[in-house]
Design a protein around this motif. Structure first.
Motif, PDB file in Angstrom:
ATOM      1  N   CYS A   1      53.295  19.740  -7.550  1.00  0.00           N
ATOM      2  CA  CYS A   1      53.858  20.167  -8.835  1.00  0.00           C
ATOM      3  C   CYS A   1      54.449  21.576  -8.788  1.00  0.00           C
ATOM      4  O   CYS A   1      55.030  22.023  -9.765  1.00  0.00           O
ATOM      5  CB  CYS A   1      52.783  20.079  -9.917  1.00  0.00           C
ATOM      6  SG  CYS A   1      52.434  18.373 -10.388  1.00  0.00           S
ATOM      7  N   THR A   2      54.323  22.267  -7.682  1.00  0.00           N
ATOM      8  CA  THR A   2      54.891  23.613  -7.586  1.00  0.00           C
ATOM      9  C   THR A   2      56.407  23.584  -7.415  1.00  0.00           C
ATOM     10  O   THR A   2      57.076  24.558  -7.717  1.00  0.00           O
ATOM     11  CB  THR A   2      54.265  24.394  -6.417  1.00  0.00           C
ATOM     12  OG1 THR A   2      54.487  23.675  -5.203  1.00  0.00           O
ATOM     13  CG2 THR A   2      52.785  24.604  -6.649  1.00  0.00           C
ATOM     14  N   SER A   3      56.943  22.476  -6.925  1.00  0.00           N
ATOM     15  CA  SER A   3      58.381  22.346  -6.744  1.00  0.00           C
ATOM     16  C   SER A   3      58.929  21.354  -7.771  1.00  0.00           C
ATOM     17  O   SER A   3      58.306  20.335  -8.068  1.00  0.00           O
ATOM     18  CB  SER A   3      58.685  21.836  -5.327  1.00  0.00           C
ATOM     19  OG  SER A   3      60.046  21.504  -5.224  1.00  0.00           O
ATOM     20  N   ILE A   4      60.093  21.659  -8.310  1.00  0.00           N
ATOM     21  CA  ILE A   4      60.696  20.783  -9.323  1.00  0.00           C
ATOM     22  C   ILE A   4      60.987  19.398  -8.736  1.00  0.00           C
ATOM     23  O   ILE A   4      60.805  18.380  -9.398  1.00  0.00           O
ATOM     24  CB  ILE A   4      61.985  21.419  -9.885  1.00  0.00           C
ATOM     25  CG1 ILE A   4      61.627  22.658 -10.694  1.00  0.00           C
ATOM     26  CG2 ILE A   4      62.760  20.427 -10.721  1.00  0.00           C
ATOM     27  CD1 ILE A   4      62.817  23.416 -11.214  1.00  0.00           C
ATOM     28  N   ILE A   5      61.408  19.363  -7.488  1.00  0.00           N
ATOM     29  CA  ILE A   5      61.781  18.100  -6.867  1.00  0.00           C
ATOM     30  C   ILE A   5      60.568  17.188  -6.673  1.00  0.00           C
ATOM     31  O   ILE A   5      60.665  15.973  -6.807  1.00  0.00           O
ATOM     32  CB  ILE A   5      62.486  18.363  -5.518  1.00  0.00           C
ATOM     33  CG1 ILE A   5      63.796  19.101  -5.777  1.00  0.00           C
ATOM     34  CG2 ILE A   5      62.718  17.079  -4.757  1.00  0.00           C
ATOM     35  CD1 ILE A   5      64.487  19.584  -4.544  1.00  0.00           C
TER      36      ILE A   5
ATOM     37  N   ILE B   1      57.683  17.077  -8.442  1.00  0.00           N
ATOM     38  CA  ILE B   1      56.804  16.880  -9.605  1.00  0.00           C
ATOM     39  C   ILE B   1      56.452  15.402  -9.802  1.00  0.00           C
ATOM     40  O   ILE B   1      55.283  15.092 -10.054  1.00  0.00           O
ATOM     41  CB  ILE B   1      57.429  17.503 -10.869  1.00  0.00           C
ATOM     42  CG1 ILE B   1      57.330  19.027 -10.794  1.00  0.00           C
ATOM     43  CG2 ILE B   1      56.727  16.990 -12.125  1.00  0.00           C
ATOM     44  CD1 ILE B   1      58.000  19.750 -11.937  1.00  0.00           C
ATOM     45  N   PRO B   2      57.380  14.434  -9.665  1.00  0.00           N
ATOM     46  CA  PRO B   2      56.972  13.026  -9.807  1.00  0.00           C
ATOM     47  C   PRO B   2      55.898  12.606  -8.803  1.00  0.00           C
ATOM     48  O   PRO B   2      55.013  11.824  -9.125  1.00  0.00           O
ATOM     49  CB  PRO B   2      58.262  12.251  -9.580  1.00  0.00           C
ATOM     50  CG  PRO B   2      59.345  13.211  -9.922  1.00  0.00           C
ATOM     51  CD  PRO B   2      58.828  14.551  -9.532  1.00  0.00           C
ATOM     52  N   PHE B   3      55.963  13.162  -7.598  1.00  0.00           N
ATOM     53  CA  PHE B   3      54.938  12.850  -6.606  1.00  0.00           C
ATOM     54  C   PHE B   3      53.590  13.458  -6.999  1.00  0.00           C
ATOM     55  O   PHE B   3      52.540  12.856  -6.788  1.00  0.00           O
ATOM     56  CB  PHE B   3      55.358  13.349  -5.225  1.00  0.00           C
ATOM     57  CG  PHE B   3      56.596  12.693  -4.715  1.00  0.00           C
ATOM     58  CD1 PHE B   3      56.579  11.367  -4.308  1.00  0.00           C
ATOM     59  CD2 PHE B   3      57.786  13.388  -4.660  1.00  0.00           C
ATOM     60  CE1 PHE B   3      57.725  10.753  -3.843  1.00  0.00           C
ATOM     61  CE2 PHE B   3      58.937  12.782  -4.192  1.00  0.00           C
ATOM     62  CZ  PHE B   3      58.906  11.462  -3.782  1.00  0.00           C
TER      63      PHE B   3
ATOM     64  N   LYS C   1      47.520  10.323 -10.949  1.00  0.00           N
ATOM     65  CA  LYS C   1      47.193   8.970 -11.400  1.00  0.00           C
ATOM     66  C   LYS C   1      46.347   8.244 -10.365  1.00  0.00           C
ATOM     67  O   LYS C   1      45.376   7.558 -10.709  1.00  0.00           O
ATOM     68  CB  LYS C   1      48.466   8.180 -11.688  1.00  0.00           C
ATOM     69  CG  LYS C   1      49.172   8.638 -12.934  1.00  0.00           C
ATOM     70  CD  LYS C   1      50.400   7.791 -13.201  1.00  0.00           C
ATOM     71  CE  LYS C   1      51.106   8.264 -14.454  1.00  0.00           C
ATOM     72  NZ  LYS C   1      52.291   7.453 -14.747  1.00  0.00           N
ATOM     73  N   LEU C   2      46.699   8.378  -9.102  1.00  0.00           N
ATOM     74  CA  LEU C   2      45.921   7.724  -8.057  1.00  0.00           C
ATOM     75  C   LEU C   2      44.541   8.356  -7.910  1.00  0.00           C
ATOM     76  O   LEU C   2      43.571   7.661  -7.605  1.00  0.00           O
ATOM     77  CB  LEU C   2      46.672   7.777  -6.731  1.00  0.00           C
ATOM     78  CG  LEU C   2      47.904   6.878  -6.644  1.00  0.00           C
ATOM     79  CD1 LEU C   2      48.651   7.122  -5.344  1.00  0.00           C
ATOM     80  CD2 LEU C   2      47.523   5.426  -6.774  1.00  0.00           C
TER      81      LEU C   2
END
Length: 78
Positions: free
Chosen positions: A8-12, A14-16, A22-23
């Protein structure tokens, strides 16, 4: 959790990071969770439980049919 925060530190990425969280929740609290296919989830979202049941029945019908092999014969004594 550490990898989720790191992603989450990088904008790219964030989905990961969100997927990691969730996992992690699924790994920590698996009770009451059911993993289904995408088709099943989409059918439930669109049409409700009746469509989900129809999808299950269709998937069962697509499984290969097993034929009974008949009674087992005793081994040959020779």
């Amino acid at each position: 959790m550490v990898w989720g925060i790191a992603n989450c530190t990088s904008i790219i990425s964030i989905p990961f990071g969100i997927r990691h969280f969730k996992l992690a929740g699924l790994a920590l609290f698996p009770v009451g969770k059911t993993i289904v296919t995408r088709e099943m989830a989409q059918a439930v979202r669109n049409n409700g439980a009746c469509a989900a049941l129809a999808t299950i029945i269709r998937s069962w019908r697509s499984l290969p049919q097993l034929e009974p092999s008949g009674p087992a014969s005793p081994p040959d004594p020779c």
